[in-house]
Scaffold this motif. Structure first.
Motif, PDB file in Angstrom:
ATOM      1  N   GLY A 112      -4.279   4.967  11.244  1.00  0.00           N
ATOM      2  CA  GLY A 112      -5.109   4.234  10.301  1.00  0.00           C
ATOM      3  C   GLY A 112      -4.373   3.186   9.495  1.00  0.00           C
ATOM      4  O   GLY A 112      -5.000   2.377   8.803  1.00  0.00           O
ATOM      5  N   ASP A 113      -3.039   3.184   9.547  1.00  0.00           N
ATOM      6  CA  ASP A 113      -2.263   2.170   8.820  1.00  0.00           C
ATOM      7  C   ASP A 113      -2.448   0.792   9.464  1.00  0.00           C
ATOM      8  O   ASP A 113      -2.674   0.670  10.668  1.00  0.00           O
ATOM      9  N   ASP A 114      -2.324  -0.242   8.653  1.00  0.00           N
ATOM     10  CA  ASP A 114      -2.261  -1.615   9.153  1.00  0.00           C
ATOM     11  C   ASP A 114      -0.844  -1.840   9.668  1.00  0.00           C
ATOM     12  O   ASP A 114       0.092  -2.019   8.894  1.00  0.00           O
ATOM     13  N   PHE A 115      -0.659  -1.790  10.999  1.00  0.00           N
ATOM     14  CA  PHE A 115       0.700  -1.812  11.540  1.00  0.00           C
ATOM     15  C   PHE A 115       1.415  -3.129  11.275  1.00  0.00           C
ATOM     16  O   PHE A 115       2.635  -3.173  11.126  1.00  0.00           O
ATOM     17  N   VAL A 116       0.664  -4.237  11.175  1.00  0.00           N
ATOM     18  CA  VAL A 116       1.294  -5.524  10.850  1.00  0.00           C
ATOM     19  C   VAL A 116       1.886  -5.473   9.444  1.00  0.00           C
ATOM     20  O   VAL A 116       3.032  -5.876   9.207  1.00  0.00           O
ATOM     21  N   GLU A 117       1.114  -4.947   8.507  1.00  0.00           N
ATOM     22  CA  GLU A 117       1.588  -4.850   7.122  1.00  0.00           C
ATOM     23  C   GLU A 117       2.766  -3.896   7.013  1.00  0.00           C
ATOM     24  O   GLU A 117       3.762  -4.183   6.323  1.00  0.00           O
ATOM     25  N   SER A 159       5.924  -5.452   8.611  1.00  0.00           N
ATOM     26  CA  SER A 159       6.412  -6.556   7.775  1.00  0.00           C
ATOM     27  C   SER A 159       7.124  -6.034   6.538  1.00  0.00           C
ATOM     28  O   SER A 159       8.181  -6.544   6.149  1.00  0.00           O
ATOM     29  N   ASP A 185       8.546   2.189  14.913  1.00  0.00           N
ATOM     30  CA  ASP A 185       7.106   2.006  14.794  1.00  0.00           C
ATOM     31  C   ASP A 185       6.259   3.232  15.111  1.00  0.00           C
ATOM     32  O   ASP A 185       5.477   3.688  14.272  1.00  0.00           O
ATOM     33  N   THR A 219       0.830  -1.191   0.000  1.00  0.00           N
ATOM     34  CA  THR A 219       0.000   0.000   0.000  1.00  0.00           C
ATOM     35  C   THR A 219       0.866   1.242   0.000  1.00  0.00           C
ATOM     36  O   THR A 219       2.046   1.201   0.287  1.00  0.00           O
ATOM     37  N   THR A 258       0.789   3.732   2.100  1.00  0.00           N
ATOM     38  CA  THR A 258       1.294   4.056   3.425  1.00  0.00           C
ATOM     39  C   THR A 258       2.438   3.143   3.806  1.00  0.00           C
ATOM     40  O   THR A 258       3.401   3.564   4.447  1.00  0.00           O
ATOM     41  N   ALA A 259       2.366   1.870   3.421  1.00  0.00           N
ATOM     42  CA  ALA A 259       3.460   0.950   3.726  1.00  0.00           C
ATOM     43  C   ALA A 259       4.715   1.352   2.994  1.00  0.00           C
ATOM     44  O   ALA A 259       5.813   1.346   3.541  1.00  0.00           O
ATOM     45  N   ILE A 261       4.656   4.882  11.587  1.00  0.00           N
ATOM     46  CA  ILE A 261       3.353   4.338  11.200  1.00  0.00           C
ATOM     47  C   ILE A 261       2.303   5.426  11.358  1.00  0.00           C
ATOM     48  O   ILE A 261       2.155   6.013  12.431  1.00  0.00           O
TER      49      ILE A 261
END
Length: 236
Positions: free
Chosen positions: A51-56, A59, A44, A2, A4-5, A48
């Motif tokens: 609203g971001d998927d912190f796991v994604e 990773s 982190d 994504t 954001t990632a 981050i």
């Protein structure tokens, strides 16, 4: 990946536990950002977005970093979850996953022992982290923070210089109009036959015009030669 990632990926990843080394991670993050720029360092809380998927995001970051800095405090081995189990024994523990991924990718992993913490022994670690004990550690103390971080910066300078950053992502060139665009959107079937006939006719006209130009040029050249070789009249 994504947007954001992708935005959060840094070349240096700081792995730490908030319960014991959050303050040291904050100091170190500030120094590294001053040296290399915010976009090159992943931590982190600071990297981050809401609203971001912190796991994604984590990773992606640990899967693409060039160096992982693992902060180890005196409770790093014993910090437990809400059920009283050591966090490192949990295969889904983030710190464990971060270091496992870096060791598997064989990127530079630098253990940083905070305030007198010792390096763990192999028999105290999960098998997947056993290679960590073979990595030379840096001792980080508040009383000599400047000296210790300068040692780390010197190592990072060399490590990042040896690994060039990935090339920027560029969009494919799409032209509008012209021969290239026609080639990209080439017609098929009956339309292809019509377009081919038009193309053949156009090429014949171009060749005919070119041939005529050659003939004219040749005629002019002959005329000039004859003019130069023709005897001139003498006046007595």
């Amino acid at each position: 990946m994504t947007e954001t990632a992708a935005r959060s990926v840094g070349r240096v990843f700081i792995s730490y536990r908030r319960q014991e080394t959050a303050y040291a991670a904050g100091w170190l993050f500030g120094r590294l950002v001053d040296r290399y720029g915010r976009g090159q360092i992943f931590k982190d809380v600071d990297s981050i977005e809401l609203g971001d998927d912190f796991v994604e995001v984590i990773s992606t970051a640990v899967g693409s970093c060039d160096v992982l800095v693992a902060l180890i405090g005196d409770q790093w081995l014993t910090i437990a979850d809400e059920l009283g189990r050591a966090r490192l024994d949990d295969p889904d523990d983030f710190v464990r996953l971060e270091i496992e991924a870096a060791l598997t990718r064989n990127v530079l992993v630098i253990p940083v022992l905070v305030e007198g913490a010792r390096m763990p022994r192999a028999d105290e670690l999960p098998a997947s982290l056993s290679k960590l004990i073979r990595r030379q550690a840096l001792e980080l103390s508040p009383s000599r923070f400047e000296f210790d971080t300068n040692r780390l910066l010197n190592v990072l300078d060399r490590a990042l210089a040896e690994v060039p950053p990935p090339p920027p992502i560029t969009e494919p060139l799409v032209t509008s109009g012209g021969p290239d665009a026609e080639a990209i959107a080439a017609p098929t079937g009956e339309l292809a036959g019509v377009e081919q006939a038009r193309g053949n006719s156009k090429r014949r006209r171009v060749l005919t015009a070119a041939a005529g130009a050659v003939v004219v040029a040749a005629g002019v050249t002959v005329a000039l030669v004859l003019q130069q070789t023709e005897p001139t009249e003498r006046t007595l």
